[in-house]
Design a protein around this motif. Structure first.
Motif, short mmCIF file in Angstrom:
data_model
loop_
_atom_site.label_atom_id
_atom_site.label_comp_id
_atom_site.label_asym_id
_atom_site.label_seq_id
_atom_site.Cartn_x
_atom_site.Cartn_y
_atom_site.Cartn_z
N UNK A 57 0.84 -1.20 0.00
CA UNK A 57 0.00 0.00 0.00
C UNK A 57 0.87 1.25 0.00
N UNK A 58 1.94 1.23 0.79
CA UNK A 58 2.86 2.37 0.83
C UNK A 58 3.58 2.53 -0.51
N UNK A 59 3.91 1.39 -1.13
CA UNK A 59 4.58 1.42 -2.42
C UNK A 59 3.65 1.85 -3.55
N UNK A 60 2.34 1.79 -3.33
CA UNK A 60 1.39 2.10 -4.37
C UNK A 60 1.12 0.94 -5.31
N UNK A 61 1.59 -0.24 -4.93
CA UNK A 61 1.35 -1.44 -5.75
C UNK A 61 -0.07 -1.95 -5.57
N UNK A 62 -0.66 -1.62 -4.40
CA UNK A 62 -2.04 -1.97 -4.10
C UNK A 62 -2.72 -0.72 -3.55
N UNK A 63 -4.00 -0.55 -3.85
CA UNK A 63 -4.72 0.64 -3.38
C UNK A 63 -5.49 0.32 -2.10
N UNK A 64 -5.58 1.30 -1.23
CA UNK A 64 -6.32 1.12 0.02
C UNK A 64 -7.80 0.96 -0.29
N UNK A 75 -1.29 12.10 -1.81
CA UNK A 75 -1.84 10.75 -1.65
C UNK A 75 -1.11 9.75 -2.55
N UNK A 76 -0.80 8.61 -1.98
CA UNK A 76 -0.15 7.52 -2.71
C UNK A 76 -1.23 6.58 -3.23
N UNK A 77 -1.34 6.44 -4.54
CA UNK A 77 -2.30 5.49 -5.11
C UNK A 77 -1.76 4.76 -6.33
N UNK A 78 -0.46 4.91 -6.58
CA UNK A 78 0.19 4.19 -7.67
C UNK A 78 1.69 4.15 -7.41
N UNK A 79 2.42 3.26 -8.09
CA UNK A 79 3.87 3.21 -7.90
C UNK A 79 4.53 4.50 -8.37
N UNK A 80 5.69 4.80 -7.80
CA UNK A 80 6.43 5.99 -8.21
C UNK A 80 7.89 5.87 -7.80
N UNK A 81 8.80 6.54 -8.50
CA UNK A 81 10.24 6.41 -8.23
C UNK A 81 10.65 6.95 -6.87
N UNK A 82 9.76 7.74 -6.23
CA UNK A 82 10.11 8.25 -4.90
C UNK A 82 9.94 7.18 -3.82
N UNK A 83 9.41 6.01 -4.22
CA UNK A 83 9.26 4.87 -3.31
C UNK A 83 9.83 3.63 -4.01
N UNK A 84 11.01 3.22 -3.59
CA UNK A 84 11.68 2.07 -4.21
C UNK A 84 11.53 0.85 -3.30
N UNK A 85 11.33 -0.32 -3.92
CA UNK A 85 11.08 -1.54 -3.16
C UNK A 85 12.20 -2.55 -3.40
N UNK A 86 12.68 -3.14 -2.31
CA UNK A 86 13.61 -4.26 -2.37
C UNK A 86 12.89 -5.48 -1.82
N UNK A 87 12.70 -6.50 -2.67
CA UNK A 87 11.98 -7.70 -2.27
C UNK A 87 12.95 -8.77 -1.77
N UNK A 88 12.41 -9.81 -1.12
CA UNK A 88 13.23 -10.94 -0.69
C UNK A 88 13.86 -11.61 -1.90
#
Length: 268
Positions: A57-64, A75-88
């Motif tokens: 939700x924080x990443x914008x990969x899923x909507x609240x 408001x965050x409602x989609x992915x964006x470069x200001x939020x980068x994700x590192x997965x397992x």
């Protein structure tokens, strides 16, 4: 006169419900959390408590479903470069070299802002930051799991995100490699002062890295059960912390919370 600083990241009354086959399941219930700029926050809880859903939700990969996630009042409602994700799972492209895996993200974010030479130098800089410059010409199949995770972290940092999101980034690694990467992340966080949110199952990892630990109740309809301030000065050295009373108390508080939640599961 008291000056109040507005939170950098705000999670406001968030509910998340998934629908499948006519059945609705509430995964997260009324999540509220304020995170300051530069803070390192870990989210911990038993499997199925919605930790990864919250990160998505924080990443914008899923909507609240209801509520809002705000980053600098937007408001965050989609992915964006200001939020980068590192997965397992490092998610590196196997046909690209280490350099190319990072450079592709740099081109995406800075293609119109930096010259070709600047993008090249920036790619190398971020590989050096995670001590992977020496392996820039290797492909993912030619390097170890820990090295792949370093490249994934370099790729995320190269985007210059305002928030670095990590979903159990060290979960698949052996203990020694995990410890080395934890130390690297601490050093990078100290150097860059970036805001970081990490999902983990590892209590010691959470206490070592975090300014605060958010403890989730069991799902479904998981809530924030408690938030622990980790009052340990930085920089932190793991061998010195083993006998530190504050470290021991923080570790015990998290373990007690998780143990009590485990008892609830067994009694159900």
């Amino acid at each position: 006169m008291t000056v109040t600083t507005k939170p950098f990241l705000q999670i406001q009354g968030v509910h998340k419900t998934f629908s499948r086959g006519g059945t609705e399941t509430e995964v997260l219930h009324d999540i509220g959390l304020d995170i300051a700029e530069g803070e390192f926050v870990s989210i911990i809880g038993h499997s199925g408590c919605g930790k990864s859903t919250l990160l998505n939700l924080i990443a914008g990969l899923t909507r609240v479903t209801t509520g809002a996630v705000l980053l600098e009042d937007r408001e965050v409602n989609e992915p964006g470069p200001e939020r980068a994700v590192v997965f397992q799972n490092h998610s590196l492209l196997p046909w690209l070299t280490v350099y190319e895996n990072v450079h592709i993200a740099v081109n995406k974010v800075f293609g119109k802002k930096k010259s070709r030479a600047e993008r090249h130098d920036w790619t190398l800089h971020n590989l050096d930051l995670v001590q992977m410059g020496h392996a820039k010409d290797k492909r993912p199949a030619e390097i170890s799991g820990g090295m792949k995770q370093r490249v994934g972290i370099a790729r995320a940092l190269a985007m210059e995100p305002k928030v670095l999101l990590m979903d159990e980034p060290f979960g698949a690694l052996d203990a020694l490699t995990r410890a080395h990467l934890q130390d690297s992340v601490m050093q990078i966080h100290a150097r860059l002062g970036n805001t970081a949110i990490m999902i983990t199952h590892d209590v010691d990892e959470a206490v070592l890295l975090s300014d605060r630990i958010v403890m989730m109740t069991n799902g479904p309809s998981a809530r924030i059960g408690d938030v622990l301030d980790v009052e340990l000065p930085r920089p932190r050295k793991r061998l010195e912390l083993v006998a530190d009373a504050r470290y021991i108390q923080a570790r015990e508080a998290v373990l007690k919370f998780l143990y009590e939640r485990h008892r609830f599961v067994e009694a159900a």
